[in-house]
Motif scaffolding. Structure first.
Motif, PDB file in Angstrom:
ATOM      1  N   ALA A  27       0.830  -1.206   0.000  1.00  0.00           N
ATOM      2  CA  ALA A  27       0.000   0.000   0.000  1.00  0.00           C
ATOM      3  C   ALA A  27       0.864   1.254   0.000  1.00  0.00           C
ATOM      4  N   VAL A  28       0.291   2.308  -0.545  1.00  0.00           N
ATOM      5  CA  VAL A  28       0.914   3.633  -0.505  1.00  0.00           C
ATOM      6  C   VAL A  28      -0.119   4.610   0.043  1.00  0.00           C
ATOM      7  N   VAL A  29       0.234   5.302   1.115  1.00  0.00           N
ATOM      8  CA  VAL A  29      -0.601   6.383   1.621  1.00  0.00           C
ATOM      9  C   VAL A  29      -0.245   7.613   0.795  1.00  0.00           C
ATOM     10  N   VAL A  30      -1.219   8.133   0.078  1.00  0.00           N
ATOM     11  CA  VAL A  30      -1.042   9.309  -0.771  1.00  0.00           C
ATOM     12  C   VAL A  30      -1.504  10.507   0.051  1.00  0.00           C
ATOM     13  N   ILE A  31      -0.559  11.362   0.422  1.00  0.00           N
ATOM     14  CA  ILE A  31      -0.875  12.465   1.328  1.00  0.00           C
ATOM     15  C   ILE A  31      -1.195  13.710   0.510  1.00  0.00           C
ATOM     16  N   GLN A  32      -2.362  14.258   0.797  1.00  0.00           N
ATOM     17  CA  GLN A  32      -2.975  15.321   0.010  1.00  0.00           C
ATOM     18  C   GLN A  32      -2.192  16.624  -0.056  1.00  0.00           C
ATOM     19  N   GLU A  33      -2.514  17.362  -1.080  1.00  0.00           N
ATOM     20  CA  GLU A  33      -2.090  18.756  -1.207  1.00  0.00           C
ATOM     21  C   GLU A  33      -2.984  19.613  -0.311  1.00  0.00           C
ATOM     22  N   ILE A  34      -2.807  20.925  -0.350  1.00  0.00           N
ATOM     23  CA  ILE A  34      -3.650  21.821   0.432  1.00  0.00           C
ATOM     24  C   ILE A  34      -5.053  21.956  -0.147  1.00  0.00           C
ATOM     25  N   PHE A  35      -5.322  21.271  -1.245  1.00  0.00           N
ATOM     26  CA  PHE A  35      -6.625  21.356  -1.908  1.00  0.00           C
ATOM     27  C   PHE A  35      -7.572  20.228  -1.496  1.00  0.00           C
ATOM     28  N   GLY A  36      -7.168  19.397  -0.561  1.00  0.00           N
ATOM     29  CA  GLY A  36      -8.028  18.320  -0.086  1.00  0.00           C
ATOM     30  C   GLY A  36      -7.896  17.056  -0.921  1.00  0.00           C
ATOM     31  N   GLU A  75      -8.589  32.177  -7.631  1.00  0.00           N
ATOM     32  CA  GLU A  75      -7.990  32.845  -6.472  1.00  0.00           C
ATOM     33  C   GLU A  75      -8.742  32.503  -5.197  1.00  0.00           C
ATOM     34  N   GLU A  76     -10.068  32.355  -5.300  1.00  0.00           N
ATOM     35  CA  GLU A  76     -10.874  32.018  -4.134  1.00  0.00           C
ATOM     36  C   GLU A  76     -10.493  30.651  -3.573  1.00  0.00           C
ATOM     37  N   GLU A  77     -10.275  29.685  -4.464  1.00  0.00           N
ATOM     38  CA  GLU A  77      -9.892  28.356  -4.005  1.00  0.00           C
ATOM     39  C   GLU A  77      -8.491  28.363  -3.398  1.00  0.00           C
ATOM     40  N   TRP A  78      -7.586  29.109  -3.992  1.00  0.00           N
ATOM     41  CA  TRP A  78      -6.246  29.249  -3.411  1.00  0.00           C
ATOM     42  C   TRP A  78      -6.340  29.860  -2.017  1.00  0.00           C
ATOM     43  N   ALA A  79      -7.151  30.911  -1.874  1.00  0.00           N
ATOM     44  CA  ALA A  79      -7.303  31.570  -0.577  1.00  0.00           C
ATOM     45  C   ALA A  79      -7.872  30.598   0.453  1.00  0.00           C
ATOM     46  N   ARG A  80      -8.890  29.833   0.064  1.00  0.00           N
ATOM     47  CA  ARG A  80      -9.487  28.863   0.989  1.00  0.00           C
ATOM     48  C   ARG A  80      -8.478  27.774   1.346  1.00  0.00           C
ATOM     49  N   ALA A  81      -7.706  27.323   0.383  1.00  0.00           N
ATOM     50  CA  ALA A  81      -6.692  26.299   0.644  1.00  0.00           C
ATOM     51  C   ALA A  81      -5.674  26.790   1.669  1.00  0.00           C
ATOM     52  N   PHE A  82      -5.252  28.032   1.562  1.00  0.00           N
ATOM     53  CA  PHE A  82      -4.284  28.556   2.526  1.00  0.00           C
ATOM     54  C   PHE A  82      -4.917  28.801   3.893  1.00  0.00           C
ATOM     55  N   GLU A  83      -6.226  29.106   3.936  1.00  0.00           N
ATOM     56  CA  GLU A  83      -6.928  29.181   5.222  1.00  0.00           C
ATOM     57  C   GLU A  83      -6.904  27.820   5.908  1.00  0.00           C
ATOM     58  N   LEU A  84      -7.224  26.787   5.149  1.00  0.00           N
ATOM     59  CA  LEU A  84      -7.211  25.428   5.693  1.00  0.00           C
ATOM     60  C   LEU A  84      -5.810  25.051   6.167  1.00  0.00           C
ATOM     61  N   PHE A  85      -4.821  25.358   5.360  1.00  0.00           N
ATOM     62  CA  PHE A  85      -3.431  25.072   5.722  1.00  0.00           C
ATOM     63  C   PHE A  85      -3.067  25.787   7.019  1.00  0.00           C
ATOM     64  N   GLY A  86      -3.493  27.041   7.168  1.00  0.00           N
ATOM     65  CA  GLY A  86      -3.196  27.810   8.376  1.00  0.00           C
ATOM     66  C   GLY A  86      -3.852  27.233   9.620  1.00  0.00           C
ATOM     67  N   ALA A  87      -4.995  26.601   9.458  1.00  0.00           N
ATOM     68  CA  ALA A  87      -5.727  26.015  10.587  1.00  0.00           C
ATOM     69  C   ALA A  87      -5.329  24.564  10.854  1.00  0.00           C
ATOM     70  N   PHE A  88      -4.527  23.986   9.975  1.00  0.00           N
ATOM     71  CA  PHE A  88      -4.165  22.575  10.056  1.00  0.00           C
ATOM     72  C   PHE A  88      -3.194  22.311  11.195  1.00  0.00           C
ATOM     73  N   ASP A  89      -3.471  21.293  11.996  1.00  0.00           N
ATOM     74  CA  ASP A  89      -2.612  20.853  13.093  1.00  0.00           C
ATOM     75  C   ASP A  89      -1.710  19.729  12.574  1.00  0.00           C
ATOM     76  N   VAL A  90      -0.452  20.037  12.370  1.00  0.00           N
ATOM     77  CA  VAL A  90       0.497  19.089  11.786  1.00  0.00           C
ATOM     78  C   VAL A  90       0.619  17.827  12.633  1.00  0.00           C
ATOM     79  N   ASP A  91       0.689  17.982  13.961  1.00  0.00           N
ATOM     80  CA  ASP A  91       0.842  16.815  14.816  1.00  0.00           C
ATOM     81  C   ASP A  91      -0.373  15.892  14.737  1.00  0.00           C
ATOM     82  N   LYS A  92      -1.569  16.464  14.710  1.00  0.00           N
ATOM     83  CA  LYS A  92      -2.776  15.660  14.534  1.00  0.00           C
ATOM     84  C   LYS A  92      -2.765  15.001  13.155  1.00  0.00           C
ATOM     85  N   GLY A  93      -2.253  15.718  12.157  1.00  0.00           N
ATOM     86  CA  GLY A  93      -2.147  15.148  10.821  1.00  0.00           C
ATOM     87  C   GLY A  93      -1.261  13.915  10.801  1.00  0.00           C
ATOM     88  N   VAL A  94      -0.138  13.974  11.506  1.00  0.00           N
ATOM     89  CA  VAL A  94       0.749  12.802  11.586  1.00  0.00           C
ATOM     90  C   VAL A  94       0.020  11.649  12.286  1.00  0.00           C
TER      91      VAL A  94
END
Length: 136
Positions: A27-36, A75-94
């Motif tokens: 198996a390969v875990v494919v880890i997403q971009e900031i776009f979900g 631009e709206e999707e880019w802005a939303r993607a960076f909002e999500l990235f800013g709110a993302f908890d890296v440790d929880k992601g791991v």
């Protein structure tokens, strides 16, 4: 193509799954971009399945906005993607990636071997997965 539900102590989330023709397979875990977990991620999973891997892409933004699918087209999707990235908890992601590794390793279509690859945000997360999880 299908999906699985992964349970963690604070909830559960979905992961997109693409199975190869021959199983069991690594198996390969494919880890997403900031776009979900969007069309790009499902296309990568399909390609990996075509190469003989069981591919799984977990929804790492589930705590913020489950099942978000953005593109890089506006631009709206880019802005939303960076909002999500800013709110993302890296440790929880791991932790979620480790839960994904454990779930897919036990899947009947997996031979027990699990690696990880990532794109954009997922690149960082793939590195952290190599250092903080039991991925092969």
């Amino acid at each position: 193509m299908s999906e699985i539900t992964i349970k963690v102590p604070d909830g559960d989330f979905f992961a997109y799954v693409a199975k190869p023709a021959q199983t069991p397979a690594p198996a390969v875990v494919v880890i997403q971009e900031i776009f979900g977990v969007n069309q790009v991620m499902s296309d990568i999973c399909a390609w990996l399945a075509g190469e003989g891997f069981l591919a799984v892409c977990p929804d790492l933004f589930w705590r913020i906005e489950p099942r978000i699918e953005l593109t890089d087209k506006t631009e709206e999707e880019w802005a939303r993607a960076f909002e999500l990235f800013g709110a993302f908890d890296v440790d929880k992601g791991v932790e979620d990636i480790q839960a994904t590794i454990s779930a897919i390793r036990d899947h009947e279509a997996c031979n027990g071997k699990v690696g990880a690859v990532g794109y954009c945000l997922g690149g960082k997360m793939a590195y952290l997965s190599a250092t903080r999880t039991n991925a092969d």
